[in-house]
Design a protein around this motif. Sequence first.
Motif, PDB file in Angstrom:
ATOM      1  N   PHE A  84       0.153   6.272  -0.456  1.00  0.00           N
ATOM      2  CA  PHE A  84      -0.579   6.223   0.807  1.00  0.00           C
ATOM      3  C   PHE A  84      -0.675   7.637   1.378  1.00  0.00           C
ATOM      4  O   PHE A  84       0.356   8.262   1.662  1.00  0.00           O
ATOM      5  CB  PHE A  84       0.153   5.306   1.791  1.00  0.00           C
ATOM      6  CG  PHE A  84       0.191   3.878   1.335  1.00  0.00           C
ATOM      7  CD1 PHE A  84      -0.907   3.046   1.513  1.00  0.00           C
ATOM      8  CD2 PHE A  84       1.308   3.371   0.684  1.00  0.00           C
ATOM      9  CE1 PHE A  84      -0.887   1.730   1.065  1.00  0.00           C
ATOM     10  CE2 PHE A  84       1.335   2.052   0.235  1.00  0.00           C
ATOM     11  CZ  PHE A  84       0.230   1.231   0.423  1.00  0.00           C
ATOM     12  N   ASP A 125      -4.411   2.476  -2.534  1.00  0.00           N
ATOM     13  CA  ASP A 125      -5.089   1.599  -1.593  1.00  0.00           C
ATOM     14  C   ASP A 125      -6.569   1.962  -1.513  1.00  0.00           C
ATOM     15  O   ASP A 125      -6.909   3.144  -1.457  1.00  0.00           O
ATOM     16  CB  ASP A 125      -4.485   1.836  -0.198  1.00  0.00           C
ATOM     17  CG  ASP A 125      -3.846   0.591   0.374  1.00  0.00           C
ATOM     18  OD1 ASP A 125      -3.205  -0.133  -0.405  1.00  0.00           O
ATOM     19  OD2 ASP A 125      -3.971   0.365   1.591  1.00  0.00           O
ATOM     20  N   ASP A 137     -10.270  -0.142   8.908  1.00  0.00           N
ATOM     21  CA  ASP A 137     -10.351  -0.080   7.449  1.00  0.00           C
ATOM     22  C   ASP A 137     -11.777   0.117   6.937  1.00  0.00           C
ATOM     23  O   ASP A 137     -11.995   0.258   5.731  1.00  0.00           O
ATOM     24  CB  ASP A 137      -9.781  -1.376   6.840  1.00  0.00           C
ATOM     25  CG  ASP A 137      -8.278  -1.466   7.028  1.00  0.00           C
ATOM     26  OD1 ASP A 137      -7.764  -0.856   7.980  1.00  0.00           O
ATOM     27  OD2 ASP A 137      -7.610  -2.139   6.226  1.00  0.00           O
ATOM     28  N   SER A 174      -7.374  -3.033   0.264  1.00  0.00           N
ATOM     29  CA  SER A 174      -6.521  -3.606   1.320  1.00  0.00           C
ATOM     30  C   SER A 174      -7.313  -3.768   2.603  1.00  0.00           C
ATOM     31  O   SER A 174      -6.754  -3.958   3.666  1.00  0.00           O
ATOM     32  CB  SER A 174      -5.317  -2.697   1.567  1.00  0.00           C
ATOM     33  OG  SER A 174      -5.730  -1.487   2.140  1.00  0.00           O
ATOM     34  N   TYR A 201      -5.499  -7.130  -2.194  1.00  0.00           N
ATOM     35  CA  TYR A 201      -4.753  -7.635  -1.041  1.00  0.00           C
ATOM     36  C   TYR A 201      -5.562  -8.835  -0.557  1.00  0.00           C
ATOM     37  O   TYR A 201      -6.459  -8.706   0.267  1.00  0.00           O
ATOM     38  CB  TYR A 201      -4.726  -6.602   0.072  1.00  0.00           C
ATOM     39  CG  TYR A 201      -3.816  -5.401  -0.058  1.00  0.00           C
ATOM     40  CD1 TYR A 201      -4.045  -4.411  -1.015  1.00  0.00           C
ATOM     41  CD2 TYR A 201      -2.766  -5.205   0.848  1.00  0.00           C
ATOM     42  CE1 TYR A 201      -3.226  -3.283  -1.073  1.00  0.00           C
ATOM     43  CE2 TYR A 201      -1.956  -4.080   0.792  1.00  0.00           C
ATOM     44  CZ  TYR A 201      -2.192  -3.124  -0.168  1.00  0.00           C
ATOM     45  OH  TYR A 201      -1.393  -2.021  -0.218  1.00  0.00           O
ATOM     46  N   LYS A 204      -4.178 -11.031   3.279  1.00  0.00           N
ATOM     47  CA  LYS A 204      -3.581 -10.010   4.146  1.00  0.00           C
ATOM     48  C   LYS A 204      -3.781 -10.453   5.587  1.00  0.00           C
ATOM     49  O   LYS A 204      -4.907 -10.594   6.056  1.00  0.00           O
ATOM     50  CB  LYS A 204      -4.256  -8.657   3.906  1.00  0.00           C
ATOM     51  CG  LYS A 204      -3.723  -7.578   4.826  1.00  0.00           C
ATOM     52  CD  LYS A 204      -4.216  -6.208   4.444  1.00  0.00           C
ATOM     53  CE  LYS A 204      -3.701  -5.161   5.392  1.00  0.00           C
ATOM     54  NZ  LYS A 204      -4.174  -3.827   5.042  1.00  0.00           N
ATOM     55  N   TYR A 209       3.684  -6.798  11.917  1.00  0.00           N
ATOM     56  CA  TYR A 209       4.689  -6.175  11.053  1.00  0.00           C
ATOM     57  C   TYR A 209       4.196  -4.876  10.394  1.00  0.00           C
ATOM     58  O   TYR A 209       4.937  -4.242   9.665  1.00  0.00           O
ATOM     59  CB  TYR A 209       5.123  -7.152   9.961  1.00  0.00           C
ATOM     60  CG  TYR A 209       6.021  -8.271  10.450  1.00  0.00           C
ATOM     61  CD1 TYR A 209       7.403  -8.111  10.474  1.00  0.00           C
ATOM     62  CD2 TYR A 209       5.488  -9.476  10.887  1.00  0.00           C
ATOM     63  CE1 TYR A 209       8.226  -9.136  10.906  1.00  0.00           C
ATOM     64  CE2 TYR A 209       6.312 -10.508  11.318  1.00  0.00           C
ATOM     65  CZ  TYR A 209       7.673 -10.331  11.332  1.00  0.00           C
ATOM     66  OH  TYR A 209       8.489 -11.341  11.759  1.00  0.00           O
ATOM     67  N   ARG A 214       1.699   2.047  10.400  1.00  0.00           N
ATOM     68  CA  ARG A 214       0.618   2.714  11.141  1.00  0.00           C
ATOM     69  C   ARG A 214       1.126   3.980  11.813  1.00  0.00           C
ATOM     70  O   ARG A 214       0.388   4.946  11.966  1.00  0.00           O
ATOM     71  CB  ARG A 214      -0.008   1.742  12.136  1.00  0.00           C
ATOM     72  CG  ARG A 214      -0.765   0.642  11.412  1.00  0.00           C
ATOM     73  CD  ARG A 214      -1.356  -0.377  12.366  1.00  0.00           C
ATOM     74  NE  ARG A 214      -1.955  -1.486  11.617  1.00  0.00           N
ATOM     75  CZ  ARG A 214      -2.378  -2.611  12.167  1.00  0.00           C
ATOM     76  NH1 ARG A 214      -2.279  -2.779  13.465  1.00  0.00           N
ATOM     77  NH2 ARG A 214      -2.915  -3.556  11.422  1.00  0.00           N
ATOM     78  N   LYS A 230      -7.083  -5.844  14.171  1.00  0.00           N
ATOM     79  CA  LYS A 230      -7.893  -6.004  12.965  1.00  0.00           C
ATOM     80  C   LYS A 230      -8.216  -7.479  12.721  1.00  0.00           C
ATOM     81  O   LYS A 230      -8.429  -7.898  11.587  1.00  0.00           O
ATOM     82  CB  LYS A 230      -7.163  -5.378  11.763  1.00  0.00           C
ATOM     83  CG  LYS A 230      -6.883  -3.870  11.938  1.00  0.00           C
ATOM     84  CD  LYS A 230      -6.379  -3.208  10.656  1.00  0.00           C
ATOM     85  CE  LYS A 230      -6.213  -1.702  10.842  1.00  0.00           C
ATOM     86  NZ  LYS A 230      -5.805  -0.998   9.600  1.00  0.00           N
ATOM     87  N   TYR A 284       3.899  -8.108  -0.581  1.00  0.00           N
ATOM     88  CA  TYR A 284       4.203  -6.814   0.036  1.00  0.00           C
ATOM     89  C   TYR A 284       5.185  -7.034   1.175  1.00  0.00           C
ATOM     90  O   TYR A 284       4.828  -7.595   2.207  1.00  0.00           O
ATOM     91  CB  TYR A 284       2.914  -6.179   0.545  1.00  0.00           C
ATOM     92  CG  TYR A 284       2.978  -4.678   0.794  1.00  0.00           C
ATOM     93  CD1 TYR A 284       4.080  -4.069   1.394  1.00  0.00           C
ATOM     94  CD2 TYR A 284       1.918  -3.858   0.419  1.00  0.00           C
ATOM     95  CE1 TYR A 284       4.131  -2.694   1.610  1.00  0.00           C
ATOM     96  CE2 TYR A 284       1.951  -2.476   0.636  1.00  0.00           C
ATOM     97  CZ  TYR A 284       3.062  -1.908   1.231  1.00  0.00           C
ATOM     98  OH  TYR A 284       3.106  -0.551   1.459  1.00  0.00           O
ATOM     99  N   VAL A 286       6.473  -5.614   4.031  1.00  0.00           N
ATOM    100  CA  VAL A 286       5.845  -4.502   4.744  1.00  0.00           C
ATOM    101  C   VAL A 286       6.836  -3.739   5.616  1.00  0.00           C
ATOM    102  O   VAL A 286       8.002  -4.119   5.759  1.00  0.00           O
ATOM    103  CB  VAL A 286       4.631  -4.974   5.586  1.00  0.00           C
ATOM    104  CG1 VAL A 286       3.581  -5.623   4.687  1.00  0.00           C
ATOM    105  CG2 VAL A 286       5.065  -5.903   6.712  1.00  0.00           C
ATOM    106  N   SER A 287       6.296  -2.684   6.196  1.00  0.00           N
ATOM    107  CA  SER A 287       7.115  -1.746   6.969  1.00  0.00           C
ATOM    108  C   SER A 287       7.934  -2.434   8.058  1.00  0.00           C
ATOM    109  O   SER A 287       9.097  -2.097   8.269  1.00  0.00           O
ATOM    110  CB  SER A 287       6.201  -0.682   7.584  1.00  0.00           C
ATOM    111  OG  SER A 287       5.186  -1.285   8.370  1.00  0.00           O
ATOM    112  N   TYR A 326       9.826  -1.049   0.358  1.00  0.00           N
ATOM    113  CA  TYR A 326      10.370   0.291   0.615  1.00  0.00           C
ATOM    114  C   TYR A 326      11.833   0.363   0.182  1.00  0.00           C
ATOM    115  O   TYR A 326      12.415   1.444   0.163  1.00  0.00           O
ATOM    116  CB  TYR A 326      10.208   0.644   2.100  1.00  0.00           C
ATOM    117  CG  TYR A 326       8.746   0.606   2.513  1.00  0.00           C
ATOM    118  CD1 TYR A 326       7.903   1.680   2.243  1.00  0.00           C
ATOM    119  CD2 TYR A 326       8.194  -0.529   3.113  1.00  0.00           C
ATOM    120  CE1 TYR A 326       6.548   1.619   2.566  1.00  0.00           C
ATOM    121  CE2 TYR A 326       6.857  -0.597   3.448  1.00  0.00           C
ATOM    122  CZ  TYR A 326       6.037   0.475   3.171  1.00  0.00           C
ATOM    123  OH  TYR A 326       4.697   0.421   3.471  1.00  0.00           O
TER     124      TYR A 326
END
Length: 342
Positions: A84, A125, A137, A174, A201, A204, A209, A214, A230, A284, A286-287, A326
């Motif tokens: 990314f 991505d 996006d 994505s 993706y 999605k 989350y 971001r 989004k 995924y 996610v973060s 991660y």
Amino acid sequence: MTKVEKFKFDRRPRRLRKTLAIRTLVQEIQLDVSDLIMPFFVIDGDGEPEQIESMPGQQRLGISHLQKACEKVFGLGIQAIALFPVLNPSLKDASGSDALNENTLVLRAVKAVRDAVPDLAVITDIALDPYTNHGHDGVLNKEKTDVDNDRTLGILARMAILNAAAGVDLVAPSDMMDGRVAVIRDALDQSEFVNTGILAYSAKFASSYYGPFREAVGSAQSAGTKLLDKQTYQLNPANRREARVETLLDEGEGADILMVKPAGPYLDIIRELRDNTDLPIAAYQVSGEYAQIHAAAKLGWLDFEKTRAESLIAIKRAGSDMIFTYFATEIARYLKSGNEIL
Ligand code: PBG
């Protein structure tokens, strides 16, 4: 009636939980290092890695640091990474034009990783959010009230070709625009990248989350707000059937792998897809899922290693074949030093 008779029952499942040996024997799934995909954030320049505050232990890496990190993860048995780019804000504009720059950061990073670790699978991505000054996006319509789906598709297709030409194994749209998998597949095939795969993706969700991600790529900041809405393209968290519709569309349009994202809060979706497709399924973590475990552990409210393991085992048990997380590098290291996950 004696006491014993009163409690006589013929099934005692606890027999299989009696000792560690027996528990290990009957364990149904294992988390393997080859299930894991490590995401990396890449920045320009050769400065020191930048810590990402809301993702403890994660950093933005310059290309030479990224190469070293990739050598390390491949040595630990991880087979794939996702890249990314974190763009300098001066390169962002309304149409995300740097995404189509042949020398854009992520393409240089892909080539550098390819040189350093040729056998590591590289995923990028396909979406405009790292490149747009509004953080969406896709490009916006004239009224700036929504993304312009069909104008975005042409850009994504060209972006996918550039990424394929740089040497990625899988492009990962994505963006959640309608029709993107078909358009990207067609563009790749026309450009002789028939062997570049599409990891879509597919399911999605419009999720909170993604917040730390971001922050990491600066997409929320460029939108001028921490909250970037989004909902006109990402899925409503309430909708399981719609997730299936999206996913089967992507499969029909030629996706090679289908993804569910986020993972932990959407285990039912992973299972739903597992039961309805024979394609590989990616999930995924996610973060925000990562940040949550770290935050609770830091407060002493959860055991870090055990919660980390459980979160990933649950995602695998739900039916995913591979997991973007991660935690990938540290789990790989943990397994390599002879530890069991559960
Ligand atoms: C961008 C993209 C996002 C993530 C992966 N690709 C964020 C978003 O849609 O705003 C999130 C990953 C994470 O939170 O770890 N299209």
